[in-house]
Design a protein around this motif. Structure first.
Motif, PDB file in Angstrom:
ATOM      1  N   LEU A  40       2.894  -2.928   5.505  1.00 36.13           N
ATOM      2  CA  LEU A  40       4.291  -2.661   5.139  1.00 36.13           C
ATOM      3  C   LEU A  40       4.659  -3.414   3.874  1.00 36.13           C
ATOM      4  CD1 LEU A  40       5.992  -2.825   8.658  1.00 36.13           C
ATOM      5  CD2 LEU A  40       5.776  -0.808   7.202  1.00 36.13           C
ATOM      6  N   SER A  41       4.162  -4.650   3.764  1.00 38.06           N
ATOM      7  CA  SER A  41       4.374  -5.453   2.563  1.00 38.06           C
ATOM      8  C   SER A  41       3.405  -6.620   2.624  1.00 38.06           C
ATOM      9  CB  SER A  41       5.810  -5.971   2.509  1.00 38.06           C
ATOM     10  OG  SER A  41       5.905  -7.012   1.553  1.00 38.06           O
ATOM     11  N   SER A  42       2.484  -6.682   1.677  1.00 36.50           N
ATOM     12  CA  SER A  42       1.480  -7.751   1.746  1.00 36.50           C
ATOM     13  C   SER A  42       2.114  -9.118   1.530  1.00 36.50           C
ATOM     14  CB  SER A  42       0.337  -7.495   0.756  1.00 36.50           C
ATOM     15  OG  SER A  42       0.879  -7.194  -0.493  1.00 36.50           O
ATOM     16  N   SER A  43       3.264  -9.161   0.868  1.00 34.36           N
ATOM     17  CA  SER A  43       3.938 -10.453   0.667  1.00 34.36           C
ATOM     18  C   SER A  43       4.988 -10.722   1.739  1.00 34.36           C
ATOM     19  CB  SER A  43       4.592 -10.474  -0.718  1.00 34.36           C
ATOM     20  OG  SER A  43       5.580  -9.465  -0.787  1.00 34.36           O
ATOM     21  N   GLY A  44       5.091  -9.833   2.744  1.00 33.36           N
ATOM     22  CA  GLY A  44       6.070 -10.043   3.813  1.00 33.36           C
ATOM     23  C   GLY A  44       7.506  -9.809   3.359  1.00 33.36           C
ATOM     24  N   ASN A  45       7.692  -8.942   2.358  1.00 38.10           N
ATOM     25  CA  ASN A  45       9.030  -8.649   1.840  1.00 38.10           C
ATOM     26  C   ASN A  45       9.696  -7.546   2.672  1.00 38.10           C
ATOM     27  OD1 ASN A  45      10.852  -6.893   0.115  1.00 38.10           O
ATOM     28  ND2 ASN A  45      10.653  -8.699  -1.181  1.00 38.10           N
ATOM     29  N   LEU A  46      10.883  -7.830   3.220  1.00 38.22           N
ATOM     30  CA  LEU A  46      11.527  -6.890   4.146  1.00 38.22           C
ATOM     31  C   LEU A  46      12.029  -5.619   3.460  1.00 38.22           C
ATOM     32  CD1 LEU A  46      13.454  -9.372   6.464  1.00 38.22           C
ATOM     33  CD2 LEU A  46      11.615  -7.835   7.167  1.00 38.22           C
ATOM     34  N   LEU A  47      12.480  -5.736   2.214  1.00 41.83           N
ATOM     35  CA  LEU A  47      12.930  -4.543   1.471  1.00 41.83           C
ATOM     36  C   LEU A  47      11.783  -3.566   1.274  1.00 41.83           C
ATOM     37  CD1 LEU A  47      15.207  -5.591  -1.536  1.00 41.83           C
ATOM     38  CD2 LEU A  47      15.693  -3.833   0.187  1.00 41.83           C
ATOM     39  N   GLU A  48      10.646  -4.129   0.851  1.00 45.78           N
ATOM     40  CA  GLU A  48       9.466  -3.294   0.621  1.00 45.78           C
ATOM     41  C   GLU A  48       8.987  -2.692   1.947  1.00 45.78           C
ATOM     42  OE1 GLU A  48       5.025  -3.656  -1.419  1.00 45.78           O
ATOM     43  OE2 GLU A  48       6.062  -5.478  -0.784  1.00 45.78           O
ATOM     44  N   ALA A  49       9.020  -3.498   2.994  1.00 44.21           N
ATOM     45  CA  ALA A  49       8.575  -3.029   4.311  1.00 44.21           C
ATOM     46  C   ALA A  49       9.436  -1.862   4.792  1.00 44.21           C
ATOM     47  CB  ALA A  49       8.627  -4.172   5.315  1.00 44.21           C
ATOM     48  N   THR A  50      10.743  -1.962   4.583  1.00 37.09           N
ATOM     49  CA  THR A  50      11.657  -0.909   5.011  1.00 37.09           C
ATOM     50  C   THR A  50      11.371   0.392   4.265  1.00 37.09           C
ATOM     51  OG1 THR A  50      13.296  -2.616   5.392  1.00 37.09           O
ATOM     52  CG2 THR A  50      14.097  -0.369   5.378  1.00 37.09           C
ATOM     53  N   ALA A  51      11.184   0.276   2.961  1.00 35.76           N
ATOM     54  CA  ALA A  51      10.911   1.468   2.149  1.00 35.76           C
ATOM     55  C   ALA A  51       9.611   2.149   2.582  1.00 35.76           C
ATOM     56  CB  ALA A  51      10.862   1.096   0.678  1.00 35.76           C
ATOM     57  N   ASN A  52       8.659   1.374   3.122  1.00 35.57           N
ATOM     58  CA  ASN A  52       7.347   1.925   3.474  1.00 35.57           C
ATOM     59  C   ASN A  52       7.219   2.396   4.923  1.00 35.57           C
ATOM     60  OD1 ASN A  52       6.093   1.627   0.990  1.00 35.57           O
ATOM     61  ND2 ASN A  52       5.524  -0.508   1.393  1.00 35.57           N
ATOM     62  N   LEU A  53       8.138   1.961   5.791  1.00 39.13           N
ATOM     63  CA  LEU A  53       7.922   2.162   7.232  1.00 39.13           C
ATOM     64  C   LEU A  53       7.651   3.622   7.621  1.00 39.13           C
ATOM     65  CD1 LEU A  53       7.876   1.038  10.152  1.00 39.13           C
ATOM     66  CD2 LEU A  53      10.310   1.592  10.266  1.00 39.13           C
ATOM     67  N   TYR A  54       8.579   4.528   7.296  1.00 36.07           N
ATOM     68  CA  TYR A  54       8.410   5.919   7.752  1.00 36.07           C
ATOM     69  C   TYR A  54       7.225   6.587   7.072  1.00 36.07           C
ATOM     70  CZ  TYR A  54      12.945   5.640  10.178  1.00 36.07           C
ATOM     71  OH  TYR A  54      13.979   5.307  11.010  1.00 36.07           O
TER      72      TYR A  54
END
Ligand code: AMP
Ligand code: MG
Length: 321
Positions: free
Chosen positions: A265-279
């Motif tokens: 979801l985010s290799s740096s553990g960034n929540l914004l990036e993770a959210t954009a990638n989830l679906y």
């Protein structure tokens, strides 16, 4: 095979004549129809296979348009609008009588959002009318964050798809209700609880789920929602559990673990990036080669609340292996 995407002008013409078109927004793609045209609203429910007790969000492209939809615009809602509109925030307000019952599942309130995506704004402006637009997916399935995702689920069931690139936010809007005494968070999203509280003070969090057949405060609150076809498990794996051979893993940050990370979801553990990638990751792994999708735990802070909400609903509730 390249898809035929529709231009905003053509989409607006179809919307004006009562058709339904999938449009990009910053949160997820929406299946849009004229919110005052009950035939268009009926087509939305039909195309999605969505029960009519699940109300729709109405999208505007200027602050003035709220007067066509809401009968009251409380001060706190105005403050949120000034700070977060246009953007991924939906506000539930007392509705005007002109808003059809079908749009609100007969609730006395309407859910209203002013999206920031330029293509969404352009289409709403060209259509000249607020657009009802729930997520452009089949009911209970994973929401689309690209035009291709929409085509996979709804091609042939709707009048067109406008491509506006990948959604930058990637999860559905935050929903805040002004139906009661205290503003209440119905669905967590990119405008976080902390951001809301910083702006208007007291905001309650609604925890309840709905009963079948009853108009619900927020359908995103149904216990099972956002599900891929392949079983997805979010939570602590039971002690001694056997993992199927074809287990895929959606990592968050570090990739080492009992199962090799398939995507991150985010290799740096960034929540914004993770959210954009989830679906998008859920779509990618939802193939017949996989028997199970495991998802790493996400911290319950800021945007993590929205991710935890969607993953908990997407997850199977018991270990089937
Ligand atoms: P979707 O766009 O598919 O995520 O679904 C639309 C969302 O809007 C649902 O999750 C509903 O909870 C919400 N919604 C629409 N109208 C209302 C309303 N009058 N009161 C509360 N929530 C609403
Ligand atoms: Mg939805």
């Amino acid at each position: 095979m390249p898809k035929e995407w529709m231009k905003p002008e053509a989409a607006a013409r179809i919307l004006q004549s009562g058709g339904v078109v999938a449009i990009p927004t910053e949160t997820v793609y929406g299946l849009a129809g004229d919110c005052f045209n009950v035939k268009a609203l009926a087509k939305i429910f039909e195309a999605k296979g969505r029960p009519t007790f699940d109300p729709l969000i109405l999208h505007i492209a200027s602050l003035e348009e709220i007067e066509r939809l809401a009968s009251v615009f409380p001060r706190a809602a105005r403050t949120l609008a000034e700070k977060f509109w246009p953007g991924p925030l939906t506000m539930v307000l007392p509705k005007r009588p002109e808003v059809p019952d079908l749009a609100t599942s007969s609730l006395p309130t309407a859910a209203i959002r002013f999206p920031v995506h330029p293509v969404a704004q352009e289409i709403i402006r060209l259509a000249g009318v607020p657009l009802a637009a729930p997520s452009a997916n089949l009911f209970k399935h994973v929401s689309p964050t690209t035009a291709e995702h929409v085509a996979e689920q709804l091609e042939g069931r709707i009048d067109g798809i406008v491509d506006g690139g990948a959604c930058t936010v990637g999860v559905e809007s935050t929903i805040v209700s002004f139906a009661g005494d205290v503003p209440t968070l119905l669905r967590p999203g990119a405008i976080t609880l902390e951001m809301l509280q910083e702006t208007i003070g007291d905001v309650r969090v609604k925890e309840s789920t709905s009963k079948p057949g009853q108009a619900m405060a927020a359908p995103g609150m149904m216990d099972s929602h956002y599900k891929p076809r392949v079983p997805l498990f979010y939570g602590k794996i039971p002690e001694g559990a056997v993992l199927p051979r074809h287990t895929a893993r959606i990592a968050f940050g570090k990739t080492e673990g009992p199962v090799q990370a398939t995507v991150n979801l985010s290799s740096s553990g960034n929540l914004l990036e993770a959210t954009a990638n989830l679906y998008a990751h859920m779509h990618t792994l939802d193939t017949s080669e996989n028997e199970l999708i495991l998802v790493d735990e996400i911290p319950m802070e800021g945007l993590g609340r929205a991710l935890n909400d969607r993953l908990t609903r997407a997850s199977i509730k018991t270990w089937p292996f």
